[in-house]
Motif scaffolding. Structure first.
Motif, PDB file in Angstrom:
ATOM      1  N   CYS A 258       0.804  -1.228   0.000  1.00  0.00           N
ATOM      2  CA  CYS A 258       0.000   0.000   0.000  1.00  0.00           C
ATOM      3  C   CYS A 258       0.837   1.278   0.000  1.00  0.00           C
ATOM      4  O   CYS A 258       0.285   2.364  -0.058  1.00  0.00           O
ATOM      5  CB  CYS A 258      -0.942   0.014   1.204  1.00  0.00           C
ATOM      6  N   GLY A 259       2.160   1.166   0.126  1.00  0.00           N
ATOM      7  CA  GLY A 259       3.000   2.357   0.027  1.00  0.00           C
ATOM      8  C   GLY A 259       3.303   3.031   1.356  1.00  0.00           C
ATOM      9  O   GLY A 259       3.821   4.138   1.385  1.00  0.00           O
ATOM     10  N   ILE A 260       2.992   2.381   2.464  1.00  0.00           N
ATOM     11  CA  ILE A 260       3.214   3.007   3.773  1.00  0.00           C
ATOM     12  C   ILE A 260       4.607   2.703   4.304  1.00  0.00           C
ATOM     13  O   ILE A 260       5.203   3.493   5.027  1.00  0.00           O
ATOM     14  CB  ILE A 260       2.140   2.518   4.761  1.00  0.00           C
TER      15      ILE A 260
ATOM     16  N   ASN B 165       8.531   1.303   3.135  1.00  0.00           N
ATOM     17  CA  ASN B 165       9.402   1.033   1.996  1.00  0.00           C
ATOM     18  C   ASN B 165       9.982  -0.373   2.082  1.00  0.00           C
ATOM     19  O   ASN B 165      10.423  -0.788   3.152  1.00  0.00           O
ATOM     20  CB  ASN B 165      10.549   2.037   1.963  1.00  0.00           C
TER      21      ASN B 165
ATOM     22  N   TRP C 186       3.835   4.354  -8.884  1.00  0.00           N
ATOM     23  CA  TRP C 186       3.096   4.292  -7.627  1.00  0.00           C
ATOM     24  C   TRP C 186       1.716   4.911  -7.703  1.00  0.00           C
ATOM     25  O   TRP C 186       0.778   4.459  -7.064  1.00  0.00           O
ATOM     26  CB  TRP C 186       3.900   4.960  -6.512  1.00  0.00           C
ATOM     27  N   ARG C 187       1.566   5.925  -8.524  1.00  0.00           N
ATOM     28  CA  ARG C 187       0.285   6.615  -8.555  1.00  0.00           C
ATOM     29  C   ARG C 187      -0.813   5.700  -9.088  1.00  0.00           C
ATOM     30  O   ARG C 187      -1.887   5.588  -8.491  1.00  0.00           O
ATOM     31  CB  ARG C 187       0.390   7.886  -9.383  1.00  0.00           C
TER      32      ARG C 187
ATOM     33  N   ARG D  50      -1.430   2.758  -6.523  1.00  0.00           N
ATOM     34  CA  ARG D  50      -2.178   3.100  -5.301  1.00  0.00           C
ATOM     35  C   ARG D  50      -3.634   3.433  -5.575  1.00  0.00           C
ATOM     36  O   ARG D  50      -4.490   3.227  -4.715  1.00  0.00           O
ATOM     37  CB  ARG D  50      -1.527   4.295  -4.618  1.00  0.00           C
ATOM     38  N   SER D  51      -3.913   3.954  -6.801  1.00  0.00           N
ATOM     39  CA  SER D  51      -5.299   4.306  -7.119  1.00  0.00           C
ATOM     40  C   SER D  51      -6.218   3.093  -7.046  1.00  0.00           C
ATOM     41  O   SER D  51      -7.418   3.235  -6.859  1.00  0.00           O
ATOM     42  CB  SER D  51      -5.385   4.896  -8.529  1.00  0.00           C
TER      43      SER D  51
ATOM     44  N   LEU E 169      -7.402   0.608   1.732  1.00  0.00           N
ATOM     45  CA  LEU E 169      -6.766  -0.039   2.886  1.00  0.00           C
ATOM     46  C   LEU E 169      -7.529   0.265   4.171  1.00  0.00           C
ATOM     47  O   LEU E 169      -7.829   1.413   4.465  1.00  0.00           O
ATOM     48  CB  LEU E 169      -5.327   0.485   3.021  1.00  0.00           C
TER      49      LEU E 169
ATOM     50  N   GLY F  33     -11.628  12.459  -2.305  1.00  0.00           N
ATOM     51  CA  GLY F  33     -10.835  13.485  -2.973  1.00  0.00           C
ATOM     52  C   GLY F  33      -9.356  13.159  -2.976  1.00  0.00           C
ATOM     53  O   GLY F  33      -8.664  13.331  -3.971  1.00  0.00           O
ATOM     54  N   LEU F  34      -8.888  12.641  -1.844  1.00  0.00           N
ATOM     55  CA  LEU F  34      -7.472  12.325  -1.704  1.00  0.00           C
ATOM     56  C   LEU F  34      -7.026  11.316  -2.762  1.00  0.00           C
ATOM     57  O   LEU F  34      -5.899  11.338  -3.240  1.00  0.00           O
ATOM     58  CB  LEU F  34      -7.223  11.758  -0.301  1.00  0.00           C
ATOM     59  N   PHE F  35      -7.930  10.420  -3.128  1.00  0.00           N
ATOM     60  CA  PHE F  35      -7.590   9.415  -4.125  1.00  0.00           C
ATOM     61  C   PHE F  35      -7.893   9.889  -5.540  1.00  0.00           C
ATOM     62  O   PHE F  35      -7.903   9.097  -6.481  1.00  0.00           O
ATOM     63  CB  PHE F  35      -8.295   8.093  -3.814  1.00  0.00           C
ATOM     64  N   GLY F  36      -8.129  11.206  -5.663  1.00  0.00           N
ATOM     65  CA  GLY F  36      -8.226  11.793  -6.997  1.00  0.00           C
ATOM     66  C   GLY F  36      -9.552  11.580  -7.692  1.00  0.00           C
ATOM     67  O   GLY F  36      -9.677  11.854  -8.880  1.00  0.00           O
ATOM     68  N   LYS F  37     -10.558  11.088  -6.933  1.00  0.00           N
ATOM     69  CA  LYS F  37     -11.867  10.905  -7.561  1.00  0.00           C
ATOM     70  C   LYS F  37     -12.686  12.175  -7.377  1.00  0.00           C
ATOM     71  O   LYS F  37     -12.674  12.774  -6.293  1.00  0.00           O
ATOM     72  CB  LYS F  37     -12.599   9.723  -6.888  1.00  0.00           C
TER      73      LYS F  37
END
Ligand SMILES: Nc1ncnc2c1ncn2[C@@H]1O[C@H](COP(=O)(O)OP(=O)(O)O)[C@@H](O)[C@H]1O
Ligand SMILES: [Mg+2]
Lengths: 253, 314
Positions: B52-54, B56, B73-74, B77-78, B82, B104-108
């Motif tokens: 999930c990118g949290i 490394n 990653w973009r 992650r979209s 999680l 919004g944070l996920f760009g929707k």
């Protein structure tokens, strides 16, 4: 670019600001205004004019800078420290949002708040003391640059801090004295030569001086120096934030 | 079926030098429900956090929907929602504000109808204007699920979704997971409760000490690992197992009225018919017989024990 995310963060932060209206808006405006009442109306009449400006009016630009700097740092640091503290940072890290987008959202919101406070205080001051603004464009430029720079500085502190004590450490121990001795209440001409020289190591002095110049054309240092100083500090903060995100420092395990 | 997530030789060494993942390989298929099963400290959360990118990764690679999580990653992650293990909520926000923020944070782009629908699905609709701090623990967890779902992810990670959750919510959670899964969402959940994996998952991956011990379809796993137990109920109680039957390693139970015989389903000769005819020739009368498959729990215990023995041998 995830513009939607930047917008979401910005709106979320601004909403929190409005929700805590008394604490985050009324309180700083009120406490700064007390200075105008005390120094402008009460004591100011007994003070000499400085460079042809009444004392009450003279201190206004410096006071605005003081409040803006402390508020920008406080809001900028809290905005990112809080998700770290309560754990909701997981969502910011797992979202398709780049570090720079995070910075724009959080720092943008913090800077907006700082500018709004600066203007509110200016409007309040105008009720008590005579204000004139010789260079409005420069005035706004200083306002915006200072707000952005110190919000970003606050953001860095918020990332660095891993407890509440550390969050307060730099603002209390470093920023507060620098701001207080930054020439808000006096002109460096009034200092003995030694202290005048020392005070030129205080970066806040350059901001206050430049900002005051945009009001009354009275400056302790040349305006170009003031702009260069704030520009250099902004650049330093940008480099720091770039390094932080490149290395994942204190954010990712 | 295509794998929607591919994990290759994934390693994680935390800053204190601890090896939390030691070369994990895993393919997760689009549309499945996969349970990651393992005791506390096995590395489940670490694995999920890397995907999930949290966190490394230290080595190896992960692709999500064909997108490398480091390079692309973009896009990766979209696709993911999680729900973390710990309770992390915006205590002073309203349910509505917190959930629509996530979208919004996920760009929707903003879609109030979608937020309404997700809240309804999680029975949170009448709490939408409530501050999260005022909600019960179960409802807070549902808010976290709503935040993970509101951006319409194709993959949903649930890290120990039933920890500290009451029976009622657990039931509705399973229902929700099945419903989501039917609509095409790939589901990965972690648990250290075997019953949970058994109840909900189609495939089970067992993690222990940072290693993926095995991944199998649940039935195959149970069949493959499954010892079965044949229980014979006797008409007359026995005082002891007759010596002539000692080679079957029978155990006498129920005050001498039952005999239990363990056998391996996969063995060429299970020995059942031989046992039954030997019982008859001993004159032991039977009332009933039954067989029982090992639960996932026993399988798991066996696996972990075998793992520990292997380690001890090294
Ligand atoms: N930030 C960290 N630093 C050092 N060790 C960690 C850290 N996070 C987790 N660990 C260790 O890594 C191991 C795996 O942890 P985790 O992935 O949380 O396991 P699980 O979710 O299976 O219970 C544990 O032994 C844990 O103590
Ligand atoms: Mg865990």
């Amino acid at each position: 670019m995830n513009l939607t995310a930047i917008h979401a963060i910005y709106r979320f932060e601004m909403a929190r600001w409005w929700r805590t209206f008394w604490q985050s808006i009324v309180s700083p405006v009120l406490s700064t205004s007390l200075y105008f009442v005390v120094f402008g109306a009460a004591i100011g009449s007994r003070m000499e004019d400085i460079g042809g400006v009444s004392y009450g009016a003279f201190i206004v630009p410096g006071l605005i800078m003081m409040t803006m700097i402390t508020q920008a740092i406080a809001v900028g640091s809290f905005g990112i420290y809080f998700p770290k503290f309560v754990g909701t940072i997981y969502e910011l890290l797992s979202a398709p949002v780049s570090p720079m987008e995070l910075v724009v959202g959080y720092v943008g919101a913090a800077a907006t708040k700082a500018v709004a406070l600066g203007l509110l205080i200016l409007a309040t001051a105008a009720l008590f003391v005579p204000i004139q603004i010789a260079h409005p464009v420069f005035m706004l430029a200083f306002l915006a640059l200072t707000a952005v720079t110190f919000s970003l500085f606050g953001f860095i502190i918020g990332i660095w801090a891993d407890n509440f004590e550390r969050l307060q450490l730099i603002p209390m121990l470093v920023v507060m004295p620098l701001v207080f001795l930054g020439g808000a209440f006096y002109s460096t001409d009034m200092l003995p030569p030694f202290w005048r020289a020392v005070s030129h190591f205080n970066p806040v002095l350059y901001l206050v001086s430049g900002f005051r110049w945009s009001f009354y054309e009275h400056a302790d240092v040349a305006v170009g120096f003031s702009l260069a100083a704030i520009g250099a500090f902004l650049a330093a903060c940008l480099v720091a934030i770039w390094v932080i995100f490149r290395t994942g420092w204190r954010i990712k395990k | 079926m295509q794998p929607i997530i591919s994990v290759r030789n994934l390693t994680k060494t935390y800053r204190n030098g601890f090896d939390a993942l030691k070369g994990v390989d895993l393919d997760i298929m689009e549309g499945e429900i996969l349970a990651l099963l393992g005791p506390n400290g096995a590395g489940k959360t670490t694995l999920i956090s890397i995907v999930c990118g949290i966190v490394n990764a230290s080595g190896g690679s992960v692709t999500v929907g064909g997108h490398d999580i480091a390079r692309d990653w973009r896009a990766a992650r979209s696709l993911i929602g999680l729900v973390p293990q710990e309770m992390h909520v915006d205590a002073f926000e309203t349910v509505w504000a917190s959930v629509s923020f996530s979208r919004g944070l996920f760009g929707k782009k903003r879609d109030d109808a979608k937020v309404e629908q997700v809240l309804s699905d999680l029975s949170l609709h009448d709490k939408r204007n409530e501050k999260i701090i005022n909600l019960s623990g179960g409802m807070k967890r549902r808010v976290m699920i709503a935040k993970a779902l509101v951006h319409e992810p194709r993959i949903l990670f649930l890290d120990e979704p039933t920890a500290g959750v009451d029976v009622e919510l657990r039931k509705s959670m399973w229902e929700l997971i099945r419903r989501l899964n039917r609509s095409g969402v790939t589901i990965i959940l972690t648990t250290h409760y075997i019953e949970e994996a058994e109840e909900i998952a189609e495939r089970v991956g067992v993690i222990n000490h940072g290693e993926l011990v095995l991944v199998e379809a649940k039935e195959a796993l149970m069949r493959k690992m499954g010892e079965k137990v044949l229980t014979v109920e006797l008409r007359e109680p026995l005082a002891a197992v007759p010596a002539t039957l000692s080679r079957y390693k029978l155990s006498l139970g129920g005050d001498g009225t039952t005999l239990a015989y363990s056998y391996d389903v996969n063995a060429g000769r299970t020995g059942i018919s031989a046992l039954l005819s030997d019982l008859r020739s001993e004159g032991i009368a039977m009332r009933d017989i039954s067989t029982r498959q090992n639960s996932l729990e026993q399988i798991f215990v066996n696996l972990v024990r075998r793992d520990a023995q292997k380690e001890a041998a090294q």
